[in-house]
Motif scaffolding. Structure first.
Motif, short mmCIF file in Angstrom:
data_model
loop_
_atom_site.label_atom_id
_atom_site.label_comp_id
_atom_site.label_asym_id
_atom_site.label_seq_id
_atom_site.Cartn_x
_atom_site.Cartn_y
_atom_site.Cartn_z
N LEU A 194 20.95 3.76 36.64
CA LEU A 194 21.19 2.63 35.73
C LEU A 194 22.59 2.03 35.89
CD1 LEU A 194 19.39 4.13 32.60
CD2 LEU A 194 18.49 2.44 34.21
N SER A 195 23.37 2.56 36.85
CA SER A 195 24.66 1.91 37.11
C SER A 195 24.48 0.75 38.08
CB SER A 195 25.67 2.93 37.67
OG SER A 195 25.27 3.33 38.97
N SER A 196 23.26 0.57 38.58
CA SER A 196 22.98 -0.52 39.53
C SER A 196 22.01 -1.53 38.92
CB SER A 196 22.37 0.08 40.81
OG SER A 196 21.57 -0.88 41.47
N GLN A 197 22.43 -2.77 38.87
CA GLN A 197 21.55 -3.80 38.27
C GLN A 197 20.30 -3.99 39.10
OE1 GLN A 197 23.77 -7.35 37.25
NE2 GLN A 197 25.30 -6.15 36.15
N GLU A 198 20.43 -3.83 40.41
CA GLU A 198 19.25 -3.98 41.28
C GLU A 198 18.24 -2.87 40.94
OE1 GLU A 198 20.14 -3.88 45.49
OE2 GLU A 198 17.99 -3.69 45.88
N PHE A 218 21.52 -3.62 27.93
CA PHE A 218 21.36 -5.06 27.70
C PHE A 218 20.37 -5.63 28.72
CE2 PHE A 218 22.55 -9.46 28.60
CZ PHE A 218 22.61 -10.02 27.33
N LEU A 219 20.54 -5.26 30.00
CA LEU A 219 19.69 -5.80 31.05
C LEU A 219 18.26 -5.25 30.94
CD1 LEU A 219 19.16 -7.38 33.64
CD2 LEU A 219 20.20 -5.52 34.95
N ARG A 264 14.40 -3.15 39.57
CA ARG A 264 13.28 -2.45 40.22
C ARG A 264 12.53 -1.60 39.22
NH1 ARG A 264 16.48 -1.17 44.76
NH2 ARG A 264 16.80 0.88 43.88
N LEU A 265 13.30 -0.93 38.35
CA LEU A 265 12.69 -0.07 37.32
C LEU A 265 11.76 -0.88 36.43
CD1 LEU A 265 12.56 2.47 35.40
CD2 LEU A 265 14.66 1.61 34.34
N ALA A 266 12.24 -2.04 35.99
CA ALA A 266 11.42 -2.88 35.10
C ALA A 266 10.14 -3.32 35.81
CB ALA A 266 12.23 -4.08 34.62
#
Ligand SMILES: NC(=O)c1ccc[n+]([C@@H]2O[C@H](COP(=O)([O-])OP(=O)(O)OC[C@H]3O[C@@H](n4cnc5c(N)ncnc54)[C@H](OP(=O)(O)O)[C@@H]3O)[C@@H](O)[C@H]2O)c1
Length: 281
Positions: free
Chosen positions: A63-67, A116-117, A71-73
């Motif tokens: 979760l430290s990577s926005q990418e 947040f993301l 992908r998770l979502a």
């Protein structure tokens, strides 16, 4: 909780693992989000064994990577078409400044911006079969926090405690602002302080002063167990008493007063706008 789908981030250890276990015990379908596959597998096997549940799923995401969060979502959406409970729990503590792949200070990124993301990316599946509940694990130290918009990433002047307090205040501000934005949707969002819980949060920080680490370890028997620390999460996830309750800060399964700063609507709105830019939604 039969038939309810609950996602728990940071479910490989500590409070998150205890929350995932508790939700599985209640009969929910649990989706564990872990950054390390082997730790995630081991935690899932333990939960399956203890509960006999066959509906404990595991998704891997740093979760430290926005990418990775995006992908998770997507992966979640590929497997499920609804989400009833989202527990934003994953967190880190660093004495020294760490920078993520996105160039952000790690505590700000993991303890706050990831939530947040991820939450924004999952809002549609949360709204789809509402009522649904979002639960943010914040902490009492939010009260010492200040949002330093001039140096949000601690580039000029970094202090581990200060950055941690800032990230936790950001969690409470996010909770309040999101509650306002979700009015009328039957999706609620609340945050909580789990208490002082005996976990490995501090042990994982290689730079934590040795003497303080020793004191921390010695005082662990006086702290709550992760199971006790997860009780307010389980209450917020499942209790009919909090149906429709939103935008609140809980301690020991009760609404508590969060800091005056956390009620500052202008501040919450500004943080939201800055966060949107940081994730380029
Ligand atoms: N313990 C307390 O007294 C206390 C007090 C107030 C608030 N809190 C909050 O409670 C939450 C849980 O902390 P804890 O005490 O249970 O600590 P913990 O045992 O260290 O658990 C933290 C969890 O977050 C995961 N995590 C960390 N960085 C991640 C990343 N980049 N991507 C995905 N997952 C990541 C960890 O995974 P790994 O297993 O891979 O490390 C672990 O599963 C945190 O938000 C913390 O700030 C704790």
């Amino acid at each position: 909780m039969n038939g309810r789908i609950c996602m728990v981030t940071g479910a490989s250890s500590g409070i998150g693992k205890a929350a995932a276990l508790g939700l599985a015990r209640m009969g929910a379908t649990v989706v564990m989000v872990c950054r390390d596959e082997s730790r995630g597998d081991a935690a899932r096997a333990e939960i399956r064994e203890k509960t006999g549940s066959q509906t404990v799923d595991l998704l891997i995401a740093d979760l430290s990577s926005q990418e990775a969060i995006r992908r998770l979502a997507e992966e979640y959406r590929g497997r499920y078409d609804r989400l009833h409970v989202l527990v934003n729990n994953a967190g880190v503590y660093h004495t020294k400044r760490h920078v993520t792949v996105d160039g952000l200070e790690a505590m700000f990124a993991v303890n706050y911006l990831a939530r947040f993301l991820l939450t924004n990316l999952l809002l549609d599946v949360l709204k789809k079969r509402a009522p649904a509940r979002i639960i943010n694990v914040a902490g009492a130290y939010h009260a010492k926090g200040r949002i330093d918009f001039d140096d949000l990433q601690g580039e000029r002047d970094f202090d581990g405690q200060r950055a941690n307090h800032q990230s936790k205040l950001a969690d409470v501000l996010f909770t309040c602002e999101l509650a306002r934005r979700l009015e009328g949707t039957r999706v609620t969002v609340n945050c909580l302080h789990p208490g002082m819980v005996a976990t490995h949060l501090v042990d994982k920080d290689k730079d934590f002063p040795k003497l303080l680490k020793l004191l921390y370890r010695l005082s662990k028997p006086l702290m709550k167990s992760p199971e006790k620390g997860a009780e307010t999460i389980l209450y917020l996830a499942s209790s009919p008493e909090v149906e429709g309750v939103t935008g609140q800060y809980f301690v020991n399964k009760r609404v508590a007063q969060s800091s005056p700063e956390s009620h500052n609507v202008q501040l919450a709105r500004r943080l939201w706008e800055v966060s949107e830019k940081l994730i380029e939604m």
